[in-house]
Design a protein around this motif. Structure first.
Motif, PDB file in Angstrom:
ATOM      1  N   ALA A 186     -34.380 -28.307 -29.289  1.00  0.00           N
ATOM      2  CA  ALA A 186     -33.497 -27.441 -30.081  1.00  0.00           C
ATOM      3  C   ALA A 186     -33.562 -27.814 -31.561  1.00  0.00           C
ATOM      4  O   ALA A 186     -33.617 -26.940 -32.435  1.00  0.00           O
ATOM      5  CB  ALA A 186     -32.065 -27.537 -29.570  1.00  0.00           C
ATOM      6  N   ALA A 187     -33.591 -29.119 -31.862  1.00  0.00           N
ATOM      7  CA  ALA A 187     -33.665 -29.569 -33.251  1.00  0.00           C
ATOM      8  C   ALA A 187     -35.000 -29.172 -33.886  1.00  0.00           C
ATOM      9  O   ALA A 187     -35.043 -28.766 -35.050  1.00  0.00           O
ATOM     10  CB  ALA A 187     -33.474 -31.082 -33.325  1.00  0.00           C
ATOM     11  N   ILE A 188     -36.068 -29.268 -33.122  1.00  0.00           N
ATOM     12  CA  ILE A 188     -37.387 -28.874 -33.622  1.00  0.00           C
ATOM     13  C   ILE A 188     -37.393 -27.377 -33.942  1.00  0.00           C
ATOM     14  O   ILE A 188     -37.894 -26.946 -34.985  1.00  0.00           O
ATOM     15  CB  ILE A 188     -38.487 -29.214 -32.598  1.00  0.00           C
ATOM     16  CG1 ILE A 188     -38.659 -30.735 -32.504  1.00  0.00           C
ATOM     17  CG2 ILE A 188     -39.814 -28.545 -32.971  1.00  0.00           C
ATOM     18  CD1 ILE A 188     -39.512 -31.177 -31.326  1.00  0.00           C
ATOM     19  N   GLU A 189     -36.815 -26.578 -33.052  1.00  0.00           N
ATOM     20  CA  GLU A 189     -36.758 -25.126 -33.271  1.00  0.00           C
ATOM     21  C   GLU A 189     -35.924 -24.786 -34.498  1.00  0.00           C
ATOM     22  O   GLU A 189     -36.291 -23.917 -35.284  1.00  0.00           O
ATOM     23  CB  GLU A 189     -36.215 -24.435 -32.022  1.00  0.00           C
ATOM     24  CG  GLU A 189     -37.202 -24.467 -30.860  1.00  0.00           C
ATOM     25  CD  GLU A 189     -36.605 -23.985 -29.544  1.00  0.00           C
ATOM     26  OE1 GLU A 189     -35.397 -23.659 -29.496  1.00  0.00           O
ATOM     27  OE2 GLU A 189     -37.353 -23.946 -28.564  1.00  0.00           O
ATOM     28  N   GLU A 190     -34.791 -25.479 -34.688  1.00  0.00           N
ATOM     29  CA  GLU A 190     -33.959 -25.258 -35.877  1.00  0.00           C
ATOM     30  C   GLU A 190     -34.746 -25.577 -37.143  1.00  0.00           C
ATOM     31  O   GLU A 190     -34.702 -24.830 -38.118  1.00  0.00           O
ATOM     32  CB  GLU A 190     -32.711 -26.142 -35.833  1.00  0.00           C
ATOM     33  CG  GLU A 190     -31.661 -25.689 -34.854  1.00  0.00           C
ATOM     34  CD  GLU A 190     -30.473 -26.646 -34.811  1.00  0.00           C
ATOM     35  OE1 GLU A 190     -30.361 -27.545 -35.674  1.00  0.00           O
ATOM     36  OE2 GLU A 190     -29.660 -26.494 -33.884  1.00  0.00           O
ATOM     37  N   ALA A 191     -35.459 -26.689 -37.127  1.00  0.00           N
ATOM     38  CA  ALA A 191     -36.230 -27.090 -38.302  1.00  0.00           C
ATOM     39  C   ALA A 191     -37.327 -26.076 -38.601  1.00  0.00           C
ATOM     40  O   ALA A 191     -37.569 -25.730 -39.763  1.00  0.00           O
ATOM     41  CB  ALA A 191     -36.836 -28.474 -38.076  1.00  0.00           C
ATOM     42  N   ARG A 192     -37.970 -25.566 -37.562  1.00  0.00           N
ATOM     43  CA  ARG A 192     -39.026 -24.567 -37.766  1.00  0.00           C
ATOM     44  C   ARG A 192     -38.477 -23.277 -38.339  1.00  0.00           C
ATOM     45  O   ARG A 192     -39.173 -22.568 -39.059  1.00  0.00           O
ATOM     46  CB  ARG A 192     -39.752 -24.311 -36.450  1.00  0.00           C
ATOM     47  CG  ARG A 192     -40.677 -25.446 -36.074  1.00  0.00           C
ATOM     48  CD  ARG A 192     -41.435 -25.170 -34.810  1.00  0.00           C
ATOM     49  NE  ARG A 192     -42.352 -26.271 -34.532  1.00  0.00           N
ATOM     50  CZ  ARG A 192     -42.777 -26.612 -33.341  1.00  0.00           C
ATOM     51  NH1 ARG A 192     -42.380 -25.929 -32.277  1.00  0.00           N
ATOM     52  NH2 ARG A 192     -43.597 -27.618 -33.166  1.00  0.00           N
ATOM     53  N   ARG A 193     -37.223 -22.964 -38.005  1.00  0.00           N
ATOM     54  CA  ARG A 193     -36.582 -21.761 -38.558  1.00  0.00           C
ATOM     55  C   ARG A 193     -36.048 -22.007 -39.958  1.00  0.00           C
ATOM     56  O   ARG A 193     -35.545 -21.107 -40.606  1.00  0.00           O
ATOM     57  CB  ARG A 193     -35.443 -21.316 -37.643  1.00  0.00           C
ATOM     58  CG  ARG A 193     -35.882 -20.723 -36.317  1.00  0.00           C
ATOM     59  CD  ARG A 193     -34.729 -20.049 -35.584  1.00  0.00           C
ATOM     60  NE  ARG A 193     -33.609 -20.923 -35.337  1.00  0.00           N
ATOM     61  CZ  ARG A 193     -33.421 -21.656 -34.212  1.00  0.00           C
ATOM     62  NH1 ARG A 193     -34.309 -21.588 -33.243  1.00  0.00           N
ATOM     63  NH2 ARG A 193     -32.375 -22.428 -34.074  1.00  0.00           N
ATOM     64  N   GLY A 194     -36.109 -23.254 -40.422  1.00  0.00           N
ATOM     65  CA  GLY A 194     -35.644 -23.590 -41.764  1.00  0.00           C
ATOM     66  C   GLY A 194     -34.154 -23.832 -41.847  1.00  0.00           C
ATOM     67  O   GLY A 194     -33.586 -23.866 -42.931  1.00  0.00           O
ATOM     68  N   GLU A 195     -33.518 -24.019 -40.710  1.00  0.00           N
ATOM     69  CA  GLU A 195     -32.077 -24.274 -40.712  1.00  0.00           C
ATOM     70  C   GLU A 195     -31.816 -25.724 -41.106  1.00  0.00           C
ATOM     71  O   GLU A 195     -32.513 -26.630 -40.686  1.00  0.00           O
ATOM     72  CB  GLU A 195     -31.483 -23.988 -39.328  1.00  0.00           C
ATOM     73  CG  GLU A 195     -31.593 -22.536 -38.923  1.00  0.00           C
ATOM     74  CD  GLU A 195     -31.098 -22.263 -37.519  1.00  0.00           C
ATOM     75  OE1 GLU A 195     -30.453 -23.144 -36.919  1.00  0.00           O
ATOM     76  OE2 GLU A 195     -31.376 -21.172 -37.022  1.00  0.00           O
ATOM     77  N   SER A 196     -30.781 -25.929 -41.899  1.00  0.00           N
ATOM     78  CA  SER A 196     -30.452 -27.268 -42.369  1.00  0.00           C
ATOM     79  C   SER A 196     -29.551 -27.977 -41.366  1.00  0.00           C
ATOM     80  O   SER A 196     -28.625 -27.405 -40.829  1.00  0.00           O
ATOM     81  CB  SER A 196     -29.730 -27.183 -43.715  1.00  0.00           C
ATOM     82  OG  SER A 196     -29.294 -28.462 -44.104  1.00  0.00           O
ATOM     83  N   ALA A 197     -29.840 -29.236 -41.149  1.00  0.00           N
ATOM     84  CA  ALA A 197     -29.006 -30.054 -40.262  1.00  0.00           C
ATOM     85  C   ALA A 197     -27.878 -30.706 -41.041  1.00  0.00           C
ATOM     86  O   ALA A 197     -27.099 -31.460 -40.497  1.00  0.00           O
ATOM     87  CB  ALA A 197     -29.862 -31.119 -39.591  1.00  0.00           C
TER      88      ALA A 197
END
Length: 81
Positions: free
Chosen positions: A54-65
């Protein structure tokens, strides 16, 4: 004592890759075979868990953690929450 079944296999690799693998094995004090087997096991069995995926997918979408505060150790720990 558990005996692991092993099987000898022949395959072809690029000469420079073989030298790099041998050098990496020597650096760790391992045999060439032990090192290659370890690398292959990591490649085949090292699958990320659902949270990591899930974190990898968020990062690929450019979402900030979020933002990490490195101004002090306490601020850093608090920013991880």
């Amino acid at each position: 004592m558990i005996m692991k079944l092993t099987k000898e296999e022949t395959f072809t690799l690029q000469a420079d890759l073989i030298e790099r693998l041998k050098a990496a094995a020597r650096k760790l004090g391992w045999s060439y075979n032990e090192y290659v087997e370890s690398v292959l096991l990591d490649a085949v069995y090292n699958e990320p868990n659902a949270e990591t995926i899930a974190a990898i997918e968020e990062a690929r979408r450019g979402e900030s953690a979020g933002t990490i505060d490195t101004s002090s150790y306490e601020a850093f720990c608090k920013s991880l929450e």
